[in-house]
Design an enzyme around this catalytic site. Structure first.
Site, short mmCIF file in Angstrom:
data_model
loop_
_atom_site.label_atom_id
_atom_site.label_comp_id
_atom_site.label_asym_id
_atom_site.label_seq_id
_atom_site.Cartn_x
_atom_site.Cartn_y
_atom_site.Cartn_z
N SER A 9 -33.22 11.49 9.67
CA SER A 9 -33.23 11.79 11.23
C SER A 9 -33.05 10.49 11.51
O SER A 9 -33.46 9.25 11.16
CB SER A 9 -35.01 12.23 11.91
OG SER A 9 -35.00 12.35 12.60
N HIS A 34 -29.47 13.86 9.62
CA HIS A 34 -29.71 14.80 10.66
C HIS A 34 -29.24 14.33 11.49
O HIS A 34 -30.10 12.89 12.41
CB HIS A 34 -30.93 15.19 10.36
CG HIS A 34 -31.72 16.24 11.11
ND1 HIS A 34 -31.66 17.76 11.86
CD2 HIS A 34 -32.50 15.80 12.62
CE1 HIS A 34 -32.03 18.14 12.69
NE2 HIS A 34 -32.52 17.13 13.09
N ASP A 36 -30.43 14.28 15.98
CA ASP A 36 -31.21 14.92 16.94
C ASP A 36 -30.07 15.19 18.24
O ASP A 36 -30.62 13.51 19.00
CB ASP A 36 -32.46 14.31 17.10
CG ASP A 36 -33.38 14.80 16.11
OD1 ASP A 36 -33.58 16.09 15.89
OD2 ASP A 36 -33.44 13.74 15.18
N MET A 69 -30.82 19.75 21.25
CA MET A 69 -31.79 20.19 21.95
C MET A 69 -31.53 20.09 23.16
O MET A 69 -31.38 18.84 23.92
CB MET A 69 -33.13 18.88 21.59
CG MET A 69 -33.85 19.79 19.91
SD MET A 69 -34.77 18.11 20.01
CE MET A 69 -33.74 17.21 18.33
N MET A 138 -39.66 23.50 13.77
CA MET A 138 -40.25 22.93 14.12
C MET A 138 -41.12 22.80 13.54
O MET A 138 -42.48 23.65 14.35
CB MET A 138 -40.04 22.52 15.69
CG MET A 138 -38.08 22.20 15.91
SD MET A 138 -37.97 20.42 17.09
CE MET A 138 -37.95 19.45 16.38
C1 DX5 Z 1 -38.06 15.95 16.75
C2 DX5 Z 1 -36.64 15.77 16.07
C3 DX5 Z 1 -36.55 15.52 14.34
C4 DX5 Z 1 -38.03 13.80 14.20
C5 DX5 Z 1 -37.62 13.59 13.03
O1 DX5 Z 1 -37.53 16.13 17.70
O2 DX5 Z 1 -36.43 16.90 15.67
O3 DX5 Z 1 -35.92 15.34 14.03
O4 DX5 Z 1 -36.70 13.26 14.39
O5 DX5 Z 1 -38.74 12.78 13.07
P1 DX5 Z 1 -40.04 13.05 12.21
O6 DX5 Z 1 -39.87 13.10 10.61
O7 DX5 Z 1 -40.00 11.67 12.42
O8 DX5 Z 1 -41.38 13.33 12.81
ZN ZN Z 2 -34.26 17.04 15.01
#
Ligand code: DX5
Ligand code: ZN
Length: 219
Positions: A9, A34, A36, A69, A138
């Site tokens: 991410s 990935h 966000d 999101m 999630m």
């Molecule tokens: C949260 C995101 C995730 C997040 C994951 O809203 O969708 O992709 O960045 O990060 P970690 O692995 O640190 O929980």
């Molecule tokens: Zn994410």
């Protein structure tokens, strides 16, 4: 293609050196990146958008997985796809026209995914399983990297996996939030296929060694 794939991410990386961070995760042997996309409305945070995806697209041939999101995904979808996204997930919790958004993604030639919040039952996406290649489950509430994995989520992975099998569909389960080498094997055994990792990866350099730890945990 490996049985289980790892997607860093990128919001958890050192954002002041984004191009270097992309090069570092590619060198570490991940399977995709990935991104966000947050709008400050669906979630209490704002991150990056199509311009970032466009800027980073030439740096790697790996798939770019974009997690929307945002309350109005339909507004962003054309530009995100044009920017070079390979896979795009949207949330059902916005009460939009989910099936239409997913069909649009398919029509634009990218892999459609549906992303569900921790409190959203798998049942809510039963009737779009035909329209997606993957479910992004999630395991933290959306908005931030570095949160604690929610303990009820392994049972939800199992329930989702069972629902997909009962429906006779080939849909990948991707887990997002709090994934670390210590819990990845349990999640895979319950039916998860692909994993997103933010803080669990970037907070533990060198990245090549850390990716190896995730892979070894999966064996
Ligand atoms: C949260 C995101 C995730 C997040 C994951 O809203 O969708 O992709 O960045 O990060 P970690 O692995 O640190 O929980
Ligand atoms: Zn994410």
């Amino acid at each position: 293609m490996p049985k289980h794939r790892l997607f860093p991410s990128m919001i958890a990386s050192d954002l002041a050196h984004l191009a270097d961070q992309v090069a570092a995760v590619v060198a570490a042997g991940v399977d995709g990146l990935h991104f966000d996309v947050m709008d400050g409305n669906f979630v209490p945070n704002i991150t990056l958008g199509p311009d970032f995806v466009r800027a980073l697209r030439p740096l790697t041939n790996l798939p770019l997985d974009v997690h929307l999101m945002v309350t109005q995904p339909d507004v962003l979808i054309p530009d995100i796809v044009a920017a070079g996204a390979s896979r795009v997930s949207v949330h059902p919790e916005i009460q939009g026209h989910l099936q239409r958004s997913l069909a649009h993604l398919r029509q634009l030639g990218v892999s459609p995914g549906v992303a569900i919040n921790p409190a959203t039952p798998p049942e809510d996406i039963r009737w779009v399983l035909d329209d997606v290649d993957y479910v992004l489950l999630m395991t933290v509430n959306p908005g931030f990297s570095g949160q604690e994995f929610i303990p009820a989520m392994p049972r939800k992975i199992a329930a989702l996996s069972q629902m997909i099998a009962q429906a006779g569909r080939q849909v990948t389960i991707m887990v997002d939030g709090g994934v670390v080498p210590e819990n990845i094997k349990e999640l895979a055994d319950l039916g998860a296929d692909d994993f997103i990792t933010g803080a669990g990866l970037f907070d533990h350099p060198p990245l090549g060694d850390r990716v190896r730890q995730y892979r070894e945990a999966l064996t």
